[in-house]
Scaffold this active site. Structure first.
Site, PDB file in Angstrom:
ATOM      1  CE1 TYR A  28      44.844  -1.624  57.125  1.00  0.00           C
ATOM      2  CE2 TYR A  28      44.228  -1.288  54.887  1.00  0.00           C
ATOM      3  CZ  TYR A  28      43.861  -1.965  56.257  1.00  0.00           C
ATOM      4  OH  TYR A  28      42.957  -2.953  56.697  1.00  0.00           O
ATOM      5  CG  ASP A  76      39.174   1.065  55.719  1.00  0.00           C
ATOM      6  OD1 ASP A  76      39.311   1.867  56.357  1.00  0.00           O
ATOM      7  OD2 ASP A  76      39.657  -0.033  55.613  1.00  0.00           O
ATOM      8  CD  GLU A 110      37.013  -1.187  57.213  1.00  0.00           C
ATOM      9  OE1 GLU A 110      36.370  -0.289  56.987  1.00  0.00           O
ATOM     10  OE2 GLU A 110      37.748  -2.291  56.880  1.00  0.00           O
TER      11      GLU A 110
END
Length: 838
Positions: A316, A102, A7
């Site tokens: 993240y 993801d 992604e």
DNA sequence: GCAAGGTC
């Protein structure tokens, strides 16, 4: 060749590292990173690389009736040309491809979009891997057990895209056209932004409708061993304890009884031990909320977190998860911090605990792990102060989640004085537990001394305070984001952006955000004619439909068509009210721009925009009345609630990012300039008398002089007295008294200036020419930082190397021309820097 | 130029 698609670039790099055991190398193709080893290539997308839109013939807002958009085709076009091109080129060489986007709904859709681009080039088999965090074990497991793309799940995402576009675009155009707002200031509505705006508007309505009530509270200071503590009067209200007295006579009676005695007798003492559990791991919302109590806006907190993520210091930052994954080894991660100056001692102490178990939140998802430090620890000097503060917050939050609970001792004392009850609640931290490593949450104690039942305590003072009930408080940004999450509005990645959008659209102002008059009108119009779009039920319904599509119980087409039918019914209602809605919106727009009455004709003075795009204050009576006032040239004007008594005018604030300032009353500013006289300080370097040898052949000495000038727009400058024949000028700061000193700059033949000479900490601006030259050099480096999102150290080095602008960067490397400015990552800039130095 | 969702 085997192609793997992720992604984002960061995920591509790390997956390549893991699968290649470190042997992968990176190269650039069309400005996109491609990681390769052996027969494998990994490329990262940038989220969605294609986007939904209407065909071109629907582009003109005036030519197309908004209602026509409902049945218009919805097409998908590449939005990231470079990445799409690269993906297709790679696909042509591929024998097999693996989608590794993801592990959530949107990731499935992004994966399907990549799949379709691949299918345009090849029939090679495409499979799908799913993992929740990019750790060695999870990634290897996932690649050992590939699965297929879940097309139903992707279709659920597509339904959302179509419904959001059709409703958003059709209603946005309808409102904008009805209010004749077609430029940059169109009037937008949408499934997420409008219910969010309604939350703010509803709260404002409650505040406006609020009718305060009077009440009284009574306090008594009790003495024990020479030190005092505060107790509060309370009474029994139908079995419940009440502190507020609603009737003034009752309050007076209680006060009289309490002041009539010198001592209180303790009637009960109760001790209780309370456990205060450590906080749960950070998801995006909890992180934003913690950062907000340190003074960061949601937007600031997220951009700093993104930077810390890209540089590899934290995981993240966009996640819903509040449960650490199984393969996060808490003690190993703590170990990384041992000996790391700032955090070392705390980490060691935590490692000494018998049991290191992390807390868990309620939300366990597959998207990403909760936000935690990676264990790679940045040297403090490499981060800005803000970055360090946020990094420390994330580290300490992780520490707190593995720390022990705190214990508090609560002490409640009730005493009787003249037949009236008094109470005092004390709080003492017995075991600090996680508070030792996490100083952000409140650990404040309230001292109440040890007393015994039957003990007499002297009363040293009795106070009665008259109070009023307060209206509900406005939502702060983090509270708003929390509420959006509770109601299912937006996602972890978009909530803070949605709020930013409300600011940009002129719907909310200030912090905590207040709705503008326009926002009230938009919400009112929507409530009357398209209630669905301002209600969180639209999202709830969509979520249910998406679940049905994902489970294969409904088709994308059925769901989209039902939604279209519903929107058509909304337009049936809207059609006849177009004029009425438009007028209401226009009136509200005007109200937001109104400053006060025109001193010449009594009409409203409004913030307006000239044809050249600059803002000024003009009379609504134009063209009969031509009265105007200037505004500063930088920023977007915003009308404040503050008011100038003398001129009956609202104050104005100029919004310009970090250069935002309050201009104040435009009439006061103009009058100040009219009253001030220019102060001559020396010769003009452009046209003044200069020594013969410094003058070029063509130069003429016209005798111009430099003077300190005050403009009617409120700005100040050093400019030539021959203006407009000579337009030489140097900027001066907006605020502070300017004084001319005895000190002198030989080079420029000018005196040195000081700002705010009377204050304790005056700013020695110096010679205005020298000052401006220094300022220009400094801002060149700052601009570079802004352009590329790089750190100040790198920017300075680039500055030293002679690179002071994006243009210069492009000259250094033609490949950069193809790259969007915002798309320049820190890594790329470092690469260019290396090239430049070599 | 419209939305919301990814990403930078």
């Amino acid at each position: 060749m085997r192609l793997i698609i992720t992604e984002k670039d960061n995920a591509a790099r790390r997956i390549a590292e893991i699968l290649s055991e470190g042997s992968a190398s990176a190269s650039r193709q069309n400005g996109v990173n491609v990681y390769r080893w052996g027969n494998t290539r990994v490329v990262g997308l940038s989220g969605h690389v294609v986007g939904v839109d209407f065909p071109e013939e629907y582009n003109d807002w005036r030519d197309v009736e908004p209602v026509e958009l409902i049945d218009a085709d919805v097409t998908k076009e590449p939005t990231q040309e470079n990445i799409v091109t690269t993906l297709k080129q790679l696909a042509r060489e591929a024998d097999e491809a693996t989608i590794a986007t993801d592990y959530d709904r949107e990731g499935e859709l992004i994966g399907k979009e990549a799949y379709e681009l691949i299918r345009e080039e090849t029939d090679a088999p495409v499979d799908r891997v799913r993992f929740s965090s990019i750790t060695e074990r999870e990634v290897r497991d996932a690649f050992a057990n590939p699965d297929d793309i879940d097309f139903d799940l992707a279709a659920a995402g597509e339904a959302r895209q179509i419904i959001d576009l059709v409703w958003g675009a059709a209603l946005t155009r309808f409102l904008s056209l009805s209010a004749r707002q077609l430029g940059d200031d169109f009037i937008s509505v949408g499934r997420v932004q409008s219910p969010t705006l309604k939350l703010i508007v509803d709260r404002e309505r409650e505040i406006q409708a609020f009718d305060p009530e009077d009440y009284w509270e009574i306090f008594a200071d009790l003495q024990k061993n020479g030190s005092g503590f505060e107790a509060q009067y309370f009474y029994d209200d139908d079995g419940k304890e009440a502190e507020r007295v609603w009737v003034e006579d009752d309050a007076d009676d209680a006060y009289a009884d309490l002041t009539g005695v010198d001592a209180a007798t303790v009637t009960s003492v109760r001790r209780r031990t309370r456990t205060d559990s450590p906080p749960t791991p950070f998801n995006t919302t909890a992180f934003i909320s913690a950062a907000s109590s340190l003074g960061y806006s949601a937007q600031q907190a997220m951009s700093i977190a993104e930077e810390l993520y890209t540089t590899g210091y934290i995981t993240y930052p966009r996640t819903d998860n509040t449960v650490y994954p199984d393969d996060l080894e808490e003690d190993a991660l703590l170990d990384e911090f041992v000996g790391a100056g700032h955090f070392g001692e705390d980490a060691e102490k935590l490692l000494e605990q018998d049991d290191i178990t992390a807390t868990e939140g309620d939300e366990e998802t597959t998207d990403h792990p909760p936000i935690h430090p990676t264990g790679e620890i940045p040297p403090k000097v490499d981060l800005s102060d803000d970055e360090w503060e946020i990094y420390e917050l994330v580290v300490r939050r992780f520490f707190a989640t593995v720390a022990e609970a705190a214990t508090w001792e609560h002490l409640r004392v009730v005493a009787d004085a003249g037949g009236r009850s008094l109470k005092a609640n004390g709080k003492r931290l017995v075991e600090p537990g996680y508070h030792e490593v996490y100083p952000y949450s409140s650990a404040s104690e309230n001292h109440v001394p040890d007393v015994e039942e039957g003990e007499e305590l002297a009363i040293s003072e009795v106070r009665m305070e008259a109070k009023q009930t307060q209206p509900p408080r406005r939502y702060g940004q983090s509270r708003l984001i929390q509420t959006m999450e509770d109601k299912g509005l937006g996602t972890k990645s978009t909530r803070h952006n949605s709020i930013e959008k409300l600011y940009d659209r002129g719907y909310i102002e200030g912090d905590p955000p207040r709705p503008t008059t326009l926002a009230m009108a938009v919400v009112e119009a929507a409530e009357e004619f398209a209630d669905h779009v301002v209600s969180d039920e639209m999202t709830a319904r969509l979520e249910a439909d998406m679940t049905a599509i994902a489970n294969g119980e409904e088709s994308l087409d059925t769901v989209a068509d039902e939604s279209r039918e519903m929107l058509k019914r909304v337009f049936d209602e809207l059609r006849d009210s177009r004029e009425e809605i438009g007028e209401h919106l226009q009136e509200s727009l005007k109200a937001d721009k109104t400053l006060g009455p025109c001193p010449k004709c009594g009409e409203d003075m409004l913030v307006r925009r000239s044809r050249q795009g600059s803002y000024f204050v003009g009379c609504d009576g134009f063209p009969e009345c031509r009265n105007t006032l200037p505004l500063p040239s930088t920023g977007e004007p915003q009308v404040l609630e503050d008011h100038c008594e003398e001129h009956d005018m609202h104050h104005v604030k100029m919004l310009a990012g970090r250069d935002t300032f309050v201009h104040g009353c435009p009439r006061c500013e103009a009058e100040k300039a009219d009253e001030s006289e220019d102060e001559v300080i020396g010769p003009c370097p452009e046209c003044g008398v200069a020594p013969e040898e410094q003058r070029g052949d063509g130069d003429e000495a016209e005798g111009g002089e430099l003077a300190i000038k005050h403009l009617r727009s409120g700005s100040r400058l050093v400019g030539c007295t021959r203006y407009p024949d000579c337009d030489y000028s140097l900027p001066l700061p907006r605020n502070g008294d300017i004084s001319v000193t005895e000190a002198f700059c030989e080079e420029h033949d000018l005196p040195e200036l000081v700002i705010d000479a009377d204050s304790d900490d005056p700013w020695e601006l110096g010679c205005p020419i020298c000052n401006y030259e220094e300022y220009q050099a400094r801002t060149a480096v700052e601009d570079l930082e802004d352009l590329s999102g790089i750190g100040s150290a790198t920017a300075e080095k680039l500055g030293d190397a002679g690179v002071d602008s994006l243009a210069a960067l492009r000259e250094a490397d033609p490949d950069i021309v193809a790259t969007e400015v915002q798309g320049v990552s820190a890594t790329q800039v470092r690469e260019w820097q290396d090239e430049l130095e070599a």
